[in-house]
Enzyme design. Structure first.
Site, PDB file in Angstrom:
ATOM      1  N   HIS A 118       1.889  -8.879 -33.488  1.00 58.80           N
ATOM      2  CA  HIS A 118       2.885  -8.546 -32.189  1.00 58.80           C
ATOM      3  C   HIS A 118       1.680  -8.937 -31.345  1.00 58.80           C
ATOM      4  CE1 HIS A 118       1.760  -4.515 -32.761  1.00 58.80           C
ATOM      5  NE2 HIS A 118       1.255  -5.054 -31.233  1.00 58.80           N
ATOM      6  N   ASP A 148       4.536  -6.457 -39.715  1.00 62.07           N
ATOM      7  CA  ASP A 148       3.497  -6.739 -38.140  1.00 62.07           C
ATOM      8  C   ASP A 148       1.877  -6.688 -38.284  1.00 62.07           C
ATOM      9  OD1 ASP A 148       3.394  -7.519 -35.837  1.00 62.07           O
ATOM     10  OD2 ASP A 148       3.428  -4.705 -35.646  1.00 62.07           O
ATOM     11  N   SER A 222      -3.574  -1.104 -30.509  1.00 62.66           N
ATOM     12  CA  SER A 222      -2.503  -2.288 -31.240  1.00 62.66           C
ATOM     13  C   SER A 222      -3.559  -2.668 -32.510  1.00 62.66           C
ATOM     14  CB  SER A 222      -1.570  -2.437 -31.129  1.00 62.66           C
ATOM     15  OG  SER A 222      -0.655  -3.132 -31.774  1.00 62.66           O
ATOM     16  N   LEU A 277      13.418  -9.445 -57.161  1.00 62.14           N
ATOM     17  CA  LEU A 277      13.723  -8.618 -58.775  1.00 62.14           C
ATOM     18  C   LEU A 277      15.571  -9.034 -58.544  1.00 62.14           C
ATOM     19  CD1 LEU A 277      13.374  -7.538 -61.339  1.00 62.14           C
ATOM     20  CD2 LEU A 277      14.651  -4.816 -59.726  1.00 62.14           C
ATOM     21  N   VAL A 279      18.349  -7.974 -56.708  1.00 64.05           N
ATOM     22  CA  VAL A 279      19.376  -6.360 -56.986  1.00 64.05           C
ATOM     23  C   VAL A 279      19.620  -5.980 -54.696  1.00 64.05           C
ATOM     24  CG1 VAL A 279      19.465  -6.190 -59.229  1.00 64.05           C
ATOM     25  CG2 VAL A 279      17.959  -4.694 -57.591  1.00 64.05           C
TER      26      VAL A 279
END
Length: 485
Positions: A118, A148, A222, A277, A279
């Site tokens: 971001h 992110d 960040s 997988l 599922v």
């Protein structure tokens, strides 16, 4: 010479001695827990000096359109833009160039840099500022919005100082950590604190594994690193919780064991390549475990097996996956992360618990990104139909041709439609709603109302306190355990 003691002190000593003798400890009484002194580091200065050259400030620039009210439009899709995006002030009604600030860190001497997605999302120009004051333009190598994380690259005529990833799984609640970055655009800044919690989920996302810390994190931090006391990166500072936008000591860093794998794949392929997988799964909660007769509420409960690797290997709805490869599976999130990290195209042994027995299946994993690119069926509105039976706080009716047509189901589809939910019932508190379709009870298919009544009777006869229902909503299945007492 024995010092003169006051009567009160002499009485206290006699009482303590008597208590010690009664407890069998003699005159020397030790506490049950002898605390070891763990003091704070005398200084973080040496660590800060060591890692500062590898931490960078990031400035991004992009041309954005301004709406009629004059406020710039922030690109959509950033999961944490409310916390960290730092765009400019009111615009003048036309396209304008806006800047955003963030942090990052160098992970190799040839100039690869990790930050948050971001921070650089939508940018057409990325500038890296080093601790020395040098500035270089960066190009985007790849991004992973699910975690992110973004990987950048700069070109330098000399080897760059870099830091390495540590093992985030070794971090304990209470361990010291240090964050570094560019808070509020003020330049390089260090803050210290402890690990406050482990395994946090924010979105929650399939791959979320956040370390919570009270080290001060603010806008501009960040994408910056969270270090252990050995100077290794054990997290990437990503988000905060705050009522006012400032740090209140609840910050979150994506664990390095997630980030390092993403960075490696972005570096090699320019994209992520996660195992698949095939599922749909959920956690085994205590009530689900009781309803299934399981000893422990562990593993990942399979709710559906669409076409894919798991179906080809024989995995069935109702199986509990207890082991994947060489690792035990604690819950659905644990399985998701392990599958994502597993190699694509290789067979992996998967142990499932099925009807009280364990079976080992060999599953050759596909690629999740390819599977997600396929179009998923849209959910259909719930139909209106007359009430047929009331039980478990639910009003139920069997599927008919009209319902199947409205839901877009196969003509052979069966089950009981929920027509109404008693808002005082357990079913309501567990999220069942009108239009949900119950297709299994007690891990057996049900078509008629009598089928459900029979399964409830069987569960009571077996001494169960609850019954396990497979509930489908818009094609998305999940197991729900409801009390039958």
């Amino acid at each position: 010479m024995v010092p003169d003691l006051t009567p009160s002190i002499r009485n206290a000593l006699r009482s303590s001695t008597l208590l010690a003798l009664v407890l069998g400890f003699g005159l020397s009484v030790a506490p049950v827990y002898q605390a070891q002194a763990f003091g704070a580091p005398e200084s973080f200065a040496e660590l800060a000096d060591k890692i500062s050259p590898a931490v960078v400030n990031i400035t991004t620039s992009a041309v954005i359109a301004a709406p009629a009210d004059g406020m710039p439009m922030v690109p959509e899709g950033s999961p944490f833009q409310d916390f960290f995006d730092d765009f400019g002030g009111p615009g003048q009604g036309g396209p304008q160039r806006s800047e955003a600030l963030g942090s990052g860190f160098v992970i190799s001497e040839d100039g690869y840099i990790v930050t948050n997605n971001h921070v650089i999302e939508g940018a057409d120009e990325i500038t890296i500022e080093f601790f020395s004051g040098d500035k270089l333009k960066a190009k985007l190598v790849g991004t992973d919005p699910k975690t992110d994380i973004a990987l950048l690259k700069v070109e330098s005529d000399k080897p760059l100082p870099f830091v390495t990833f540590g093992n985030s799984d070794l971090m304990r609640v209470g361990d010291w950590v240090m964050a570094m970055g560019n808070p509020l655009g003020q330049g390089f800044s260090v803050s210290a604190g402890i690990v406050s919690a482990r395994g946090r989920e924010l979105n929650p996302g399939a791959y979320d594994d956040f370390i919570q810390t009270d080290a001060a994190i603010n806008r501009g931090n960040s994408g910056g690193p969270l270090f252990n006391m050995d100077g290794q990166v054990i997290g990437v500072n990503t988000a905060i919780l705050s009522p006012n936008g400032g740090s209140i000591g609840i910050g979150f860093s994506m664990a390095s064991n997630v980030v390092s794998k993403v960075a490696d794949q972005l570096k090699e392929f320019g994209e992520t390549r996660r195992g698949w997988l095939g599922v749909r799964i959920q956690d085994v909660t205590p009530d689900v475990a009781e309803a299934m007769g399981l000893a422990d509420a562990k593993g990942a409960l399979v709710t559906d097996v669409p076409d894919g690797p798991a179906k080809d290997a024989g995995v069935k709805s109702g199986d509990v996956i207890t082991r994947f490869g060489t690792n035990d599976v604690s819950d659905a999130g644990d399985l998701t992360r392990r599958v994502a990290d597993a190699p694509i195209g290789e067979a992996v042994p998967v142990i499932v618990l099925r009807e009280g027995r364990t079976e080992t299946l060999a599953v050759t994993l596909g690629r999740r990104e390819d599977a997600e690119a396929k179009t998923m069926p849209a959910s259909s509105p719930a139909p209106d139909a007359p009430k047929e039976m009331e039980t478990l706080g639910l009003t139920l009716a069997p599927l008919d041709d009209d319902m199947r047509a409205r839901l877009g189901l196969d003509p052979s589809a069966g089950g009981l439609m929920i027509m109404k939910v008693d808002q005082t019932s357990e079913a309501f508190t567990k999220g069942l709603v009108e239009g949900d379709l119950i297709t299994e009870a007690g891990q057996q298919k049900i078509v008629r109302l009598q089928d459900l009544e029979d399964r409830i009777k069987e569960a009571k006869a077996a001494g169960r306190k609850s019954i396990l229902l497979l509930v489908r909503r818009g094609g998305d299945p999940r197991f729900v355990a409801l009390s039958i007492e």
